[in-house]
Motif scaffolding. Sequence first.
Motif, PDB file in Angstrom:
ATOM      1  N   LEU A 199       1.936   9.195  -5.975  1.00  0.00           N
ATOM      2  CA  LEU A 199       2.334  10.568  -5.701  1.00  0.00           C
ATOM      3  C   LEU A 199       3.415  11.024  -6.669  1.00  0.00           C
ATOM      4  O   LEU A 199       3.363  12.150  -7.187  1.00  0.00           O
ATOM      5  CB  LEU A 199       2.843  10.667  -4.256  1.00  0.00           C
ATOM      6  N   LEU A 200       4.372  10.142  -6.927  1.00  0.00           N
ATOM      7  CA  LEU A 200       5.455  10.475  -7.846  1.00  0.00           C
ATOM      8  C   LEU A 200       4.939  10.712  -9.257  1.00  0.00           C
ATOM      9  O   LEU A 200       5.317  11.683  -9.930  1.00  0.00           O
ATOM     10  CB  LEU A 200       6.495   9.345  -7.844  1.00  0.00           C
ATOM     11  N   LEU A 201       4.051   9.819  -9.727  1.00  0.00           N
ATOM     12  CA  LEU A 201       3.483   9.976 -11.076  1.00  0.00           C
ATOM     13  C   LEU A 201       2.654  11.252 -11.174  1.00  0.00           C
ATOM     14  O   LEU A 201       2.669  11.952 -12.190  1.00  0.00           O
ATOM     15  CB  LEU A 201       2.618   8.769 -11.420  1.00  0.00           C
ATOM     16  N   VAL A 256       0.825  -1.201   0.000  1.00  0.00           N
ATOM     17  CA  VAL A 256       0.000   0.000   0.000  1.00  0.00           C
ATOM     18  C   VAL A 256       0.864   1.258   0.000  1.00  0.00           C
ATOM     19  O   VAL A 256       0.628   2.208  -0.751  1.00  0.00           O
ATOM     20  CB  VAL A 256      -0.942   0.001   1.227  1.00  0.00           C
ATOM     21  N   ILE A 257       1.903   1.237   0.849  1.00  0.00           N
ATOM     22  CA  ILE A 257       2.805   2.399   0.922  1.00  0.00           C
ATOM     23  C   ILE A 257       3.532   2.601  -0.404  1.00  0.00           C
ATOM     24  O   ILE A 257       3.682   3.725  -0.901  1.00  0.00           O
ATOM     25  CB  ILE A 257       3.816   2.216   2.069  1.00  0.00           C
ATOM     26  N   THR A 258       3.959   1.475  -1.004  1.00  0.00           N
ATOM     27  CA  THR A 258       4.680   1.555  -2.288  1.00  0.00           C
ATOM     28  C   THR A 258       3.784   2.134  -3.388  1.00  0.00           C
ATOM     29  O   THR A 258       4.191   3.012  -4.145  1.00  0.00           O
ATOM     30  CB  THR A 258       5.171   0.158  -2.719  1.00  0.00           C
ATOM     31  N   MET A 259       2.551   1.640  -3.447  1.00  0.00           N
ATOM     32  CA  MET A 259       1.621   2.143  -4.472  1.00  0.00           C
ATOM     33  C   MET A 259       1.309   3.615  -4.247  1.00  0.00           C
ATOM     34  O   MET A 259       1.200   4.401  -5.192  1.00  0.00           O
ATOM     35  CB  MET A 259       0.316   1.338  -4.434  1.00  0.00           C
TER      36      MET A 259
END
Length: 281
Positions: free
Chosen positions: A17-19, A9-12
């Motif tokens: 956010l980055l995208l 979940v944190i990774t997604m």
Amino acid sequence: MLHLVLIAVITMGCLGLLLGLVIGFFAKLFKVESDSRVELVTELLPGANCGGCGKAGCADFAKSIVSGENAPGKCPVSSKEQITAIALALGIDAGEGFKKCAVVRCGGDKHQVARTVNYNGVLDCASASLVAGGPKGCRYGCVGMGSCAAVCPFGAIEIVNNLALVHAELCVGCGRCAAACPRGVIELVPVGSPVHVYCNSPEKGPEKRKNCKVPCLGCRKCEKTFPEKFKVEGFLARVRYDAGVLPTPEDIEVVKCPTGALLTAARHQEIETIDPEYSIK
């Protein structure tokens, strides 16, 4: 197991956010500022998107007005009030209009022109012309399959007796019909022109006579009588629409065209709608 879910979940979330930041950066970098004047002019235009101004549509024409490429008056559909409103909104000159009307330069209906083939294909003039040159003997006249009527956004053209007729009171001169005609029979002329030569064939008189009862013979009677109003190119007479002095219904009586190719627009329409089997004796 719960630990792995949290990591996922944190990774997604981080990737999202980055995208989002990347997309926002490039959206700002390549942002195209819209001109509120273009939007305003587009709203003031009639929205017909007919292409009569030479542009792809009203929005494209609005851009050309704002950029100074065209004047508001070059829209053949806009009323005087609309043109004035655009000019006042932008603080520019309205420009001269070019109100024109389409004319089908042919009198060869199904009663006047010899038929060569029984065409039962697609109701399209270009397609019909490919089949033995079309259903009519004259290869320069109106095919009569209604391609012009199909593209007219104002319902100004109807097909009567296999011949296209223009209702001048509905025509705005957008030119779509002329572009759709595979034989170049349709011409845009000044609005209010009362007299026309209803023939488009450049062939010699005897050849025209073989296929049509009402052709222009190129006899030059009209040109000799009113050289400032008519011209004969080869074996075909034309009205000098750009000469400044248009022929009148009275001129027709003076010329006495031997075949009846020279007519008023009103008489031409009357022949087809009231007396379809009319012919010059």
